[in-house]
Scaffold this active site. Structure first.
Site, mmCIF file in Angstrom:
data_model
loop_
_atom_site.group_PDB
_atom_site.id
_atom_site.type_symbol
_atom_site.label_atom_id
_atom_site.label_comp_id
_atom_site.label_asym_id
_atom_site.label_seq_id
_atom_site.Cartn_x
_atom_site.Cartn_y
_atom_site.Cartn_z
ATOM 1 N N GLY A 14 0.822 -1.213 0.000
ATOM 2 C CA GLY A 14 0.000 0.000 0.000
ATOM 3 C C GLY A 14 0.852 1.258 0.000
ATOM 4 N N GLU A 62 -3.982 -8.398 -11.169
ATOM 5 C CA GLU A 62 -2.642 -8.603 -11.747
ATOM 6 C C GLU A 62 -1.572 -8.684 -10.666
ATOM 7 O OE1 GLU A 62 -0.662 -9.794 -14.190
ATOM 8 O OE2 GLU A 62 -1.599 -8.479 -15.665
ATOM 9 N N GLU A 99 8.171 -11.824 4.392
ATOM 10 C CA GLU A 99 6.968 -11.464 5.150
ATOM 11 C C GLU A 99 7.199 -11.727 6.640
ATOM 12 O OE1 GLU A 99 4.184 -10.128 3.929
ATOM 13 O OE2 GLU A 99 5.047 -10.110 1.933
ATOM 14 N N LYS A 145 -1.044 -18.713 -5.559
ATOM 15 C CA LYS A 145 -0.861 -18.072 -6.862
ATOM 16 C C LYS A 145 -1.158 -19.059 -7.996
ATOM 17 C CE LYS A 145 2.280 -14.506 -5.365
ATOM 18 N NZ LYS A 145 3.645 -13.988 -5.226
#
Lengths: 338, 338
Positions: free
Chosen positions: A12, A148, A208, A223
């Site tokens: 973000g 995407e 992460e 994915k």
């Protein structure tokens, strides 16, 4: 086109920075950010467009998104209120991926769709778990959902197939989809152990919070499911993916691959055989003639076997927040272009 | 959308075969072939759409395109007459590439544009020589000129950048653009001499009538010019490309490359330096870490350095008439989708 951003973590924030960098282009395209909602750092709304540069500056000092309450910005108490009450055209969802429940992304996306808003999401978990529900809802409401950013980060995959391979059937898919795993395997190739490589990845802040989502192949599997559903029209779920991550890859295995003239890679694979379907995420030895074998570090890529023009390979050198946020922008521009 | 096809050689024929194979899709998209013009095998026109299957069957027996004069087909004497008098929406240009003058493609394209028709072309020569004139004319007339088939055959390059990399600036380009040269170098790697490799290519009917256009790098140079103009906005011409083909590549040079851990490839390169521009087509040694090094046989590919997401690589396994004709179809569908 007025944009409401949900979530302002790594992706973000990179998206906001991209909006600043490309402000001229966005002005020309009449795209503006009117709202930002975060879980614990406040929510703001400005119907005339938020000064993103200013917002990021204030946030870096105060740690709050809603520190900026000048120039027509109003502070909103509750993010639900934003989804419901403010005016916007597109929701850009950058909430964190939760691979158990896909929340809060699922609820946020569905609410936006039901309000007749377009949705652009980077949320791999929600799209892998609720792809059908979300796309059905969007179809019913006549809005677009673009995703995407969920696969291959900044490298175009869905738009490549949509615009670059019209009429082609994808008969087989192979991909290196998780940049963190590829980075770890690349470092191991230089002689590090798995633990050392993981530590290096974490030290550099590249993984992460929970690195096992990457390492155990869960993120790559999600994915792969999105690819199987979106590009190959397959009715599959996470439970059908045979997943084996890189947790147990030894330096020995890496050396073995080298000796056999290849490279060990965490490969996603969707194969349609005569009467069944094979979806796997596995460490595999790729020969150096394989188009994905040369991908090093955070590179990601996909190899598509088409019915009309043979194999097409696409890859990109980066898979971090910066690249992912570019895909959000691409989706935004493509929405605008429609 | 009514299509007029000019030229029915290897690519034109493959385009017709593709239209047959995808007839359902084309029917749904309301795309139909209404005219075919050839230089020496006749011209036909059918306002209700030509039965392409039938036309190809008759042509294979009689050697004439205009052998099919049933079902509303009329024989036209002169291809100029077709450009001028019949009704169509898009010209699909499959005339042969003439690297000296770019004719007759240039004249045909310009005439169609001036009649207000869209143009889709596979003619590398005409586009490299008259890019500016053709695009200016199209802009003035408010029509589209699409030329995906001129570079990378079936692999999407221009549509990838247009739809997949919006807002990105291409800072550097590298490409393996000529499939025939890559095939010859691949065979040489297996131990053949240049002459043997060339003979093999010709024997299999894989090379153009004049193979030197490929071998001396002229065709790759023309493609490089189109890339430089179209993707990088550079004002360049064929005379600015430093071209060296593969005519003098020895088995020794191939072996040297191997010993140095790389591969010898005919590489096109567009590099923008501080104050000048470097456009070359050269046999270069690529290290095995280079994304284009693994391309073997008739594979072609491109590596783009972007300002926003680093390097993007796209490649395809084929570069024959079948793949090239797919790009014509892609352009046709994208025109339809606008």
């Amino acid at each position: 086109m007025d944009v409401l951003l949900f979530g302002c973590g790594r992706v973000g924030r990179a998206f906001c920075e991209l909006l600043c960098r490309k402000s001229d282009m966005l002005k020309r395209a009449s795209i503006s950010l009117v709202g930002v909602a975060t879980k614990s750092r406040g929510c703001i709304y400005n119907p005339h467009g938020i000064d993103v540069d200013d917002m990021l500056r204030w946030e870096s000092i105060t740690g709050r998104i809603d520190a900026l309450s000048r120039g027509g910005c109003s502070v909103i108490q509750d993010s639900n209120e934003m989804l419901r009450d403010i005016n916007y055209d597109v929701l850009v969802d950058c909430t964190p991926s939760d691979f158990d429940l896909g929340e809060p992304a699922r609820s946020i996306i569905i609410k936006a769709i039901q309000k007749g808003k377009h949705v652009i999401t980077a949320n791999t978990a929600a799209m892998s778990l609720y792809f059908d529900e979300i796309m059905d809802e969007a179809l019913e409401m006549g809005v677009k959902v673009l995703y995407e950013a969920t696969v291959l980060s900044g490298t175009p995959l869905f738009s490549l197939v949509r615009d670059g391979l019209p009429g082609c059937r994808i008969k087989r898919f192979e991909g290196i989809l998780n940049g963190t795993c590829n980075y770890i395997l690349s470092i191991m190739e230089m002689g590090c152990s798995f633990d050392e490589a993981l530590l290096e990845t974490q030290r550099r802040g590249l993984s992460e919070q929970n690195p096992w989502v990457d390492i155990d192949g869960l993120e790559a599997a999600a994915k792969t499911v999105i690819v199987a559903k979106s590009l190959m029209g397959l009715n599959v779920g996470m439970s059908q993916v045979h997943v084996k991550g890189i947790r147990n890859v030894t330096t020995q295995a890496i050396e073995d691959a080298k000796r056999r003239g290849g490279k060990l890679k965490l490969l996603s694979r969707v194969e349609i055989n005569a009467d069944d379907l094979d979806i796997t995420v596995n460490p595999e030895i790729l020969s150096m003639g394989h188009p994905l074998a040369y991908l090093e570090g955070f590179s990601v890529g996909a190899l598509l076997l088409t019915d009309m023009i043979g194999e097409i390979c696409v890859s990109g050198s980066g898979s971090g927040p910066k690249e992912t946020s570019y895909s959000l922008l691409r989706d935004l521009l493509s929405l605008k272009g429609r």
